[in-house]
Design a protein around this motif. Structure first.
Motif, mmCIF file in Angstrom:
data_model
loop_
_atom_site.group_PDB
_atom_site.id
_atom_site.type_symbol
_atom_site.label_atom_id
_atom_site.label_comp_id
_atom_site.label_asym_id
_atom_site.label_seq_id
_atom_site.Cartn_x
_atom_site.Cartn_y
_atom_site.Cartn_z
ATOM 1 N N ASN A 245 0.879 -1.355 -0.100
ATOM 2 C CA ASN A 245 -0.158 0.054 -0.096
ATOM 3 C C ASN A 245 0.841 1.380 0.088
ATOM 4 O O ASN A 245 0.449 2.260 -0.418
ATOM 5 N N LEU A 246 2.047 1.386 0.569
ATOM 6 C CA LEU A 246 2.906 2.164 0.427
ATOM 7 C C LEU A 246 3.319 2.465 -0.898
ATOM 8 O O LEU A 246 3.345 3.881 -1.411
ATOM 9 N N ASN A 247 3.693 1.519 -1.730
ATOM 10 C CA ASN A 247 4.077 1.599 -3.090
ATOM 11 C C ASN A 247 2.773 2.290 -3.826
ATOM 12 O O ASN A 247 2.988 3.016 -4.878
ATOM 13 N N LYS A 248 1.697 1.875 -3.571
ATOM 14 C CA LYS A 248 0.374 2.277 -4.110
ATOM 15 C C LYS A 248 0.225 3.989 -3.797
ATOM 16 O O LYS A 248 0.062 4.644 -4.920
ATOM 17 N N VAL A 249 0.538 4.212 -2.667
ATOM 18 C CA VAL A 249 0.486 5.812 -2.351
ATOM 19 C C VAL A 249 1.410 6.521 -3.184
ATOM 20 O O VAL A 249 1.053 7.506 -3.552
#
Length: 508
Positions: A245-249
Motif C-alpha cells: 500500500n505504501l508503493n500504491k500511495v
C-alpha cells in the motif's frame, strides 16, 4: 477590557498642559487620585469640569474616554474618541480604544476600521493585534483572526490567552473545512476517510476498513484512502500489505495533481526540513514542525485557490488539526493552569460523556480567571445542557456583570429563566435584546408568548403589533391566535389572511 495602565498613559501630557493654570493642575492631581482609588465616577466628574475650563484638551478628553470605558459606558467613550480623532487624526491610542469599544458593543465592522488604522500608526502596539483577532473571529473570518493572534504572539510570546484564542481559530477553521466537505456533493470519498480516521483512532480497525473499501471504489486514483489502509496494516502488523500500500500511495501521488504532491508521501516519511513541493504539502510540513505562522499563511493561500474543492478542504482540515495540537502543546507548556487549558480539557471530557470531570475542569477554569465572561457563558451552556438551570442562571448573571452590553448573554438568561419556569424573570432580558434588535421576528414572538403565559395578553398583542417587519407572516399568525382567544374574530381572520398571503409569496 484594556489594562488599567491606560488610565495613566497621558498623565504627563495633561500635567504639562495644566502647568500654566494652577486650578487645572490641582484638578489633574485630584482626578489621578480618584483613578488610583478606583473612584471612576469622581474622575469622570473632574475631567468633565476640566474640559469646561479648557475645551478640546486632547489629553483630558482621552482620560475621560478611558474612564467611560472602565465604567462600560462604551457609546459615550466612542463619541469622545471620535472627537479626539477629529482633532488629532494621528493618535493611534484613540483609534485603538475606539476599536475596542466598538467591539464591546458588537459593532465589529466599525471596530475593524478603527483597529486597522491603529495598526497602521503603531504596528508594534501590544493590544491592537489581539483586538483585531477577536473582531475577525466574531465576523467568522477565522483565518484573519489566526494571523492577527500570531502577530500578537510575536510581541507577547508568553501571553497564554493568545494561544487559547489562536487554537480556537484553528478549531473553527477545521470545523468549517469539515462542514464544507459534508455539504459538497463530490465529498463522499473524503467524508468516508474522515469517519475511517475516527475509527482508527478508536482502534476500531474493522469498521475503518469497511469505510475505506467503498472510498477506494469511489476514487481509486487518489492516494489518501490507501494511506489510511496502510495505517491499518501497520497497526495489525501486516508488513507485506503495508509495503504494497505504501508503493500504491507513492505511485498514485506521483500521477496526481501537482497541487497535492508531497502530502501523502510526507505523511509516510516525515523529513527534517520542508521542501517547497506544493503549497499544501509545505503548509502541512510547517504545521508538523511547529512553524505556526508560515503554516497558517500557506494554508490560507491554499484555501483561497481551492475553497470549494473537497480534496483541498480535506487536507486543510488535517493541517488545522495539526496546528491545534501544536498550539495546545505550547499553551500547556506556558500556562499549565490557565483558564483556557482547563476549558479545553472540559470540552474533551464533555464530548466523551465524562460529565463529572468536565464540571471539575470548568470550575478550575472559572477559578483561574474570574473576569472572563466567555468562561461563565460556556460553563452556563454546559449546565443548561444538563438541565441545571438555576446554576446556569447564576453563571450567566456573573457574565452579564462583566459584559452588560452582550445581548447574547441577555438572551441566554431569558431562555434559562423560561426553562426554569420563571417567565416573569425572562421578560426584562427579552425586552433588552429586542430594544437592540427590533426586527428579530422570533425574539419578538418569544417575548409575546412569555407575556401571554403571565396573563398579560394585551401587552403580548402590543409587542407583536409594534413589529416593524413580518416578511413571512409569522407574527400575523401568532396575532391571529391571540385575537381569536380574546374573541376578536374579525381581527383574527384579517391577521390569518396576512399570514396566508405572505406564505403564498414565499412559495412563488
Amino acid at each position: 477590557m484594556l489594562p488599567r495602565i491606560w488610565a495613566f498613559l497621558f498623565s504627563s501630557l495633561v500635567a504639562v498642559q495644566a502647568m500654566q493654570s494652577p486650578p487645572l493642575r490641582d484638578m489633574v492631581q485630584a482626578a489621578q487620585q480618584a483613578e488610583k482609588q478606583g473612584d471612576m465616577p469622581r474622575a469622570i466628574q473632574i475631567y468633565g469640569e476640566m474640559l469646561r475650563i479648557k475645551p478640546h484638551s486632547v489629553a483630558a478628553e482621552f482620560h475621560l474616554a478611558l474612564a467611560y470605558d472602565s465604567q462600560q459606558r462604551f457609546s459615550e467613550a466612542i463619541a469622545l474618541l471620535t472627537e479626539i480623532i477629529r482633532h488629532d487624526p494621528e493618535m493611534a491610542d484613540a483609534y485603538l480604544l475606539r476599536g475596542k469599544d466598538y467591539y464591546e458593543i458588537n459593532q465589529y465592522q466599525n471596530a475593524i476600521q478603527s483597529l486597522q488604522r491603529a495598526r497602521e500608526l503603531e504596528p508594534k502596539n501590544e493590544q491592537v493585534h489581539f483586538y483585531l483577532g477577536a473582531t475577525y473571529y466574531q465576523l467568522k473570518e477565522y483565518g484573519r483572526a489566526a494571523l492577527a493572534y500570531l502577530q500578537q504572539i510575536r510581541i507577547q510570546p508568553q501571553e497564554s490567552d493568545l494561544y487559547f484564542q489562536l487554537l480556537q481559530s484553528y478549531q473553527a477553521l477545521e470545523n468549517n473545512a469539515l462542514q464544507r466537505i459534508n455539504q459538497n456533493q463530490q465529498g463522499r470519498y473524503f467524508a468516508l476517510l474522515l469517519e475511517a480516521e475516527k475509527n482508527i483512532n478508536h482502534q476500531d480497525l474493522i469498521t475503518a476498513e469497511s469505510q475505506l473499501r467503498p472510498a477506494i471504489a469511489i476514487f481509486p486514483e487518489a492516494p489518501e484512502a490507501w494511506l489510511l489502509l496502510r495505517q491499518i496494516n501497520t497497526k495489525r502488523g501486516e508488513e507485506e500489505e503495508a509495503k504494497a500500500n505504501l508503493n500504491k500511495v507513492v505511485q498514485l501521488e506521483a500521477k496526481g495533481l501537482p497541487s497535492f504532491r508531497g502530502l501523502a508521501t510526507w505523511e509516510i516519511a516525515p523529513k527534517a526540513g520542508c521542501l517547497p513541493i506544493s503549497t499544501l504539502a509545505t503548509a502541512y510540513c510547517k504545521a508538523t514542525h511547529d512553524e505556526l505562522g508560515m503554516a497558517t499563511k500557506l494554508a490560507q493561500e491554499a484555501a483561497a485557490s481551492g475553497a470549494n474543492d473537497p480534496r483541498t478542504l480535506y487536507w486543510l482540515a488535517q493541517i488545522y488539526s495539526r496546528l491545534t495540537q501544536k498550539t495546545t502543546a505550547r499553551l500547556a507548556r506556558i500556562a499549565p493552569d490557565s483558564s483556557g487549558l482547563h476549558k479545553l480539557y472540559a470540552r474533551t471530557f464533555d464530548e466523551n460523556g465524562r460529565r463529572a470531570e468536565a464540571e471539575s475542569e470548568y470550575e478550575k477554569a472559572v477559578g483561574a480567571d474570574y473576569q472572563d465572561a466567555s468562561t461563565f457563558v460556556e460553563y452556563a451552556n454546559f449546565r443548561v445542557k444538563n438541565q441545571e438551570f438555576p446554576q446556569a442562571i447564576g453563571l450567566l448573571e456573573r457574565a452579564l456583570q462583566l459584559t452588560p452590553y452582550d445581548f447574547n448573554v441577555h438572551l441566554l438568561l431569558a431562555q434559562a429563566h423560561i426553562h426554569n419556569s420563571q417567565p416573569d424573570s425572562a421578560v426584562p432580558y427579552f425586552r433588552e435584546v429586542l430594544k437592540a434588535n427590533p426586527e428579530n421576528i422570533q425574539l419578538r414572538i418569544d417575548l409575546a408568548e412569555c407575556l401571554y403565559s403571565l396573563d398579560q395578553a394585551l401587552e403580548a398583542v402590543k409587542v407583536l403589533e409594534e413589529a416593524p417587519v413580518d416578511p413571512d407572516g409569522r407574527i400575523a399568525y401568532v396575532l391571529a391566535k391571540y385575537y381569536a382567544r380574546q374573541g376578536e374574530k374579525e381581527k383574527a381572520f384579517a391577521a390569518l389572511e396576512v399570514f396566508r398571503q405572505r406564505q403564498k409569496q414565499i412559495a412563488k
